[in-house]
Design a protein around this motif. Structure first.
Motif, PDB file in Angstrom:
ATOM      1  N   ARG A  43     -13.869  55.399 -24.109  1.00  0.00           N
ATOM      2  CA  ARG A  43     -13.222  55.668 -25.386  1.00  0.00           C
ATOM      3  C   ARG A  43     -11.723  55.390 -25.404  1.00  0.00           C
ATOM      4  N   ARG A  44     -11.104  55.121 -24.248  1.00  0.00           N
ATOM      5  CA  ARG A  44      -9.652  54.960 -24.269  1.00  0.00           C
ATOM      6  C   ARG A  44      -9.208  53.955 -23.222  1.00  0.00           C
ATOM      7  N   ILE A  45      -8.209  53.162 -23.592  1.00  0.00           N
ATOM      8  CA  ILE A  45      -7.553  52.270 -22.643  1.00  0.00           C
ATOM      9  C   ILE A  45      -6.093  52.698 -22.526  1.00  0.00           C
ATOM     10  N   TRP A  46      -5.658  52.857 -21.279  1.00  0.00           N
ATOM     11  CA  TRP A  46      -4.271  53.171 -20.976  1.00  0.00           C
ATOM     12  C   TRP A  46      -3.554  51.851 -20.684  1.00  0.00           C
ATOM     13  N   ILE A  47      -2.452  51.623 -21.393  1.00  0.00           N
ATOM     14  CA  ILE A  47      -1.751  50.347 -21.281  1.00  0.00           C
ATOM     15  C   ILE A  47      -0.385  50.602 -20.655  1.00  0.00           C
ATOM     16  N   ALA A  48      -0.188  50.016 -19.480  1.00  0.00           N
ATOM     17  CA  ALA A  48       1.007  50.301 -18.696  1.00  0.00           C
ATOM     18  C   ALA A  48       2.235  49.569 -19.225  1.00  0.00           C
ATOM     19  N   ASN A  49       3.370  50.164 -18.933  1.00  0.00           N
ATOM     20  CA  ASN A  49       4.660  49.599 -19.315  1.00  0.00           C
ATOM     21  C   ASN A  49       5.408  49.201 -18.047  1.00  0.00           C
ATOM     22  N   HIS A  50       5.448  47.912 -17.765  1.00  0.00           N
ATOM     23  CA  HIS A  50       6.221  47.394 -16.639  1.00  0.00           C
ATOM     24  C   HIS A  50       7.140  46.301 -17.158  1.00  0.00           C
ATOM     25  N   LEU A  51       8.417  46.385 -16.819  1.00  0.00           N
ATOM     26  CA  LEU A  51       9.359  45.362 -17.285  1.00  0.00           C
ATOM     27  C   LEU A  51       8.945  43.980 -16.785  1.00  0.00           C
ATOM     28  N   PHE A  52       9.118  43.007 -17.649  1.00  0.00           N
ATOM     29  CA  PHE A  52       8.822  41.598 -17.382  1.00  0.00           C
ATOM     30  C   PHE A  52       7.316  41.306 -17.344  1.00  0.00           C
ATOM     31  N   GLN A  53       6.508  42.294 -17.733  1.00  0.00           N
ATOM     32  CA  GLN A  53       5.084  42.053 -17.964  1.00  0.00           C
ATOM     33  C   GLN A  53       4.844  42.036 -19.470  1.00  0.00           C
ATOM     34  N   ARG A  54       3.588  42.011 -19.879  1.00  0.00           N
ATOM     35  CA  ARG A  54       3.275  41.982 -21.310  1.00  0.00           C
ATOM     36  C   ARG A  54       3.647  43.314 -21.961  1.00  0.00           C
ATOM     37  N   ASP A  55       4.070  43.241 -23.217  1.00  0.00           N
ATOM     38  CA  ASP A  55       4.561  44.415 -23.919  1.00  0.00           C
ATOM     39  C   ASP A  55       3.420  45.373 -24.279  1.00  0.00           C
ATOM     40  N   ILE A  92       3.249  47.952 -26.373  1.00  0.00           N
ATOM     41  CA  ILE A  92       3.091  48.305 -27.783  1.00  0.00           C
ATOM     42  C   ILE A  92       2.340  47.204 -28.530  1.00  0.00           C
ATOM     43  N   ALA A  93       2.675  45.949 -28.241  1.00  0.00           N
ATOM     44  CA  ALA A  93       1.952  44.834 -28.849  1.00  0.00           C
ATOM     45  C   ALA A  93       0.494  44.813 -28.399  1.00  0.00           C
ATOM     46  N   LEU A  94       0.259  45.080 -27.094  1.00  0.00           N
ATOM     47  CA  LEU A  94      -1.111  45.123 -26.594  1.00  0.00           C
ATOM     48  C   LEU A  94      -1.893  46.264 -27.227  1.00  0.00           C
ATOM     49  N   ALA A  95      -1.233  47.393 -27.460  1.00  0.00           N
ATOM     50  CA  ALA A  95      -1.911  48.523 -28.097  1.00  0.00           C
ATOM     51  C   ALA A  95      -2.367  48.148 -29.506  1.00  0.00           C
ATOM     52  N   GLY A  96      -1.505  47.480 -30.241  1.00  0.00           N
ATOM     53  CA  GLY A  96      -1.894  47.041 -31.576  1.00  0.00           C
ATOM     54  C   GLY A  96      -3.078  46.093 -31.540  1.00  0.00           C
ATOM     55  N   ALA A  97      -3.068  45.170 -30.568  1.00  0.00           N
ATOM     56  CA  ALA A  97      -4.174  44.228 -30.433  1.00  0.00           C
ATOM     57  C   ALA A  97      -5.477  44.946 -30.092  1.00  0.00           C
ATOM     58  N   ALA A  98      -5.398  45.930 -29.192  1.00  0.00           N
ATOM     59  CA  ALA A  98      -6.595  46.675 -28.790  1.00  0.00           C
ATOM     60  C   ALA A  98      -7.160  47.485 -29.942  1.00  0.00           C
ATOM     61  N   LEU A  99      -6.309  48.165 -30.671  1.00  0.00           N
ATOM     62  CA  LEU A  99      -6.764  48.984 -31.792  1.00  0.00           C
ATOM     63  C   LEU A  99      -7.406  48.134 -32.881  1.00  0.00           C
ATOM     64  N   ALA A 100      -6.851  46.938 -33.101  1.00  0.00           N
ATOM     65  CA  ALA A 100      -7.413  46.046 -34.112  1.00  0.00           C
ATOM     66  C   ALA A 100      -8.713  45.413 -33.656  1.00  0.00           C
ATOM     67  N   ALA A 101      -8.842  45.180 -32.363  1.00  0.00           N
ATOM     68  CA  ALA A 101     -10.006  44.454 -31.839  1.00  0.00           C
ATOM     69  C   ALA A 101     -11.256  45.312 -31.773  1.00  0.00           C
ATOM     70  N   ASP A 102     -11.112  46.622 -31.558  1.00  0.00           N
ATOM     71  CA  ASP A 102     -12.288  47.462 -31.321  1.00  0.00           C
ATOM     72  C   ASP A 102     -12.057  48.849 -31.896  1.00  0.00           C
ATOM     73  N   ALA A 103     -12.817  49.198 -32.909  1.00  0.00           N
ATOM     74  CA  ALA A 103     -12.661  50.489 -33.582  1.00  0.00           C
ATOM     75  C   ALA A 103     -13.123  51.657 -32.720  1.00  0.00           C
ATOM     76  N   ASN A 104     -13.800  51.374 -31.598  1.00  0.00           N
ATOM     77  CA  ASN A 104     -14.314  52.440 -30.741  1.00  0.00           C
ATOM     78  C   ASN A 104     -13.365  52.810 -29.603  1.00  0.00           C
ATOM     79  N   ILE A 105     -12.235  52.109 -29.511  1.00  0.00           N
ATOM     80  CA  ILE A 105     -11.312  52.327 -28.404  1.00  0.00           C
ATOM     81  C   ILE A 105     -10.013  52.940 -28.910  1.00  0.00           C
ATOM     82  N   ASP A 106      -9.599  54.041 -28.270  1.00  0.00           N
ATOM     83  CA  ASP A 106      -8.282  54.614 -28.501  1.00  0.00           C
ATOM     84  C   ASP A 106      -7.311  54.047 -27.463  1.00  0.00           C
ATOM     85  N   VAL A 107      -6.014  54.223 -27.689  1.00  0.00           N
ATOM     86  CA  VAL A 107      -5.028  53.716 -26.731  1.00  0.00           C
ATOM     87  C   VAL A 107      -4.047  54.809 -26.327  1.00  0.00           C
TER      88      VAL A 107
END
Length: 325
Positions: free
Chosen positions: A30-42, A44-59
């Protein structure tokens, strides 16, 4: 089945990120944890993509550092996500990786005060309060958020005793870092309980995982991540509580030189087995049960590089759940 979540560390390319998301969703995560590491993918942007892609997944955004992003900006970001996707967003605050902060010349040698201020500011802003805050690190002068999101839980990533106690006293949940032994998890949660003094705090732990028909193959998958993580001096007690001896100075030198054969040679099978959920499906199931018995409410699978591994680990979690029922 008890709570088992998936994660992404920002290294997953877009296609791999979406494949991981799909595999987790198919298995009922039910949930994906998205890490914050400098110089990796952002994240907040990944969270938006995940929420839009799958209504069954929280972030859950982890661990967002007020040393690199002001608490008001953090509150704005999560409130905006929550406005589009109500009830599906959590915020995890954390100091940030020392190497990341050093790479942008940010000092965080005394983090307790700033982190306490960040929690209080973020909570007040999300609640829609008109915030007047004059702290040692942050200031907010009579402003309020246009789109409050008071239901966003605030979680604190912590490993030292004072930070763990602050998580118990101030946050809705605590996140314990990956590569921790079961014994160290118990030690951490005792400090959280000391700070909580009876208030409810969700207890979450990152767990490195790998599964294979032969334990040695699974362990090999995790040596690099464990070498990078366990070289830090703050893991000394973690290692000692598990009864492990590791030359952390030699490991740090090997990692810095990218001498991976030397680094891998320092990470014994016993270290992998006691600082991760690694091995055959039954080995992994036993480790999941051990982490649960130590007091964790939610396990977050970390260090998983492909959807096939993810599926295997989730299946092993099913074995663990059957054994506990």
């Amino acid at each position: 089945m008890y709570d088992l979540s998936i994660s992404s560390d920002g290294r997953d390319p877009a296609a791999a990120f979406l494949a991981k998301l799909a595999a987790g969703s198919k298995a009922g995560r039910r949930r994906i944890w998205i890490a914050n590491h400098l110089f990796q993918r952002d994240p907040i942007a990944l969270a938006g993509a995940a929420l839009a892609a799958d209504a069954n997944i929280d972030v859950a955004l982890m661990a967002m550092s007020p040393f690199t992003l002001h608490p008001v900006q953090l509150a704005m970001s999560v409130a905006t996500l929550a406005e589009f996707y109500p009830g599906r967003v959590a915020l995890c605050l954390g100091v940030g990786a020392p190497a990341d902060l050093a790479s942008v010349a940010v000092a965080a040698d005394k983090p307790l005060g700033p982190m306490r201020e960040a929690i209080r500011i973020t909570r007040a802003v999300l609640a829609g309060e008109t915030v007047k805050f004059e702290g040692q690190s942050f200031t907010v002068r009579q402003r309020r958020l246009v789109n409050p999101a008071a239901d966003v839980p605030i979680i604190l990533a912590a490993s030292g005793p004072k930070m763990l106690e602050m998580a118990g006293a101030e946050a809705d949940g605590v996140l314990i870092s990956a590569a921790t032994s079961v014994e160290f998890v118990r030690w951490c949660l005792a400090h959280v309980a000391e700070g909580a003094k009876g208030r409810a705090v969700r207890r979450i732990g990152l767990v490195y995982g790998a599964v294979a028909d032969e334990a040695a193959s699974a362990h090999q998958r995790l040596r690099r991540m464990l070498a990078i993580t366990l070289r830090g001096a703050h893991h000394t007690q973690n290692l000692e509580l598990a009864g492990n001896k590791l030359d952390q100075a030699a490991l740090a030198a090997a990692v810095a030189a990218e001498d991976w054969p030397a680094a891998f040679g320092l990470i014994s099978d016993r270290i992998v087995a006691t600082h991760a959920a690694s091995g055959t499906p039954s080995d992994v199931a036993a480790r999941f049960s051990a982490y649960r018995s130590a007091g964790l409410d939610e396990l977050v699978l970390s260090g998983v590089t492909d959807s096939q591994q993810l599926t295997g680990l989730i299946d092993a979690a099913g074995l663990a759940a059957k054994g506990e029922s």
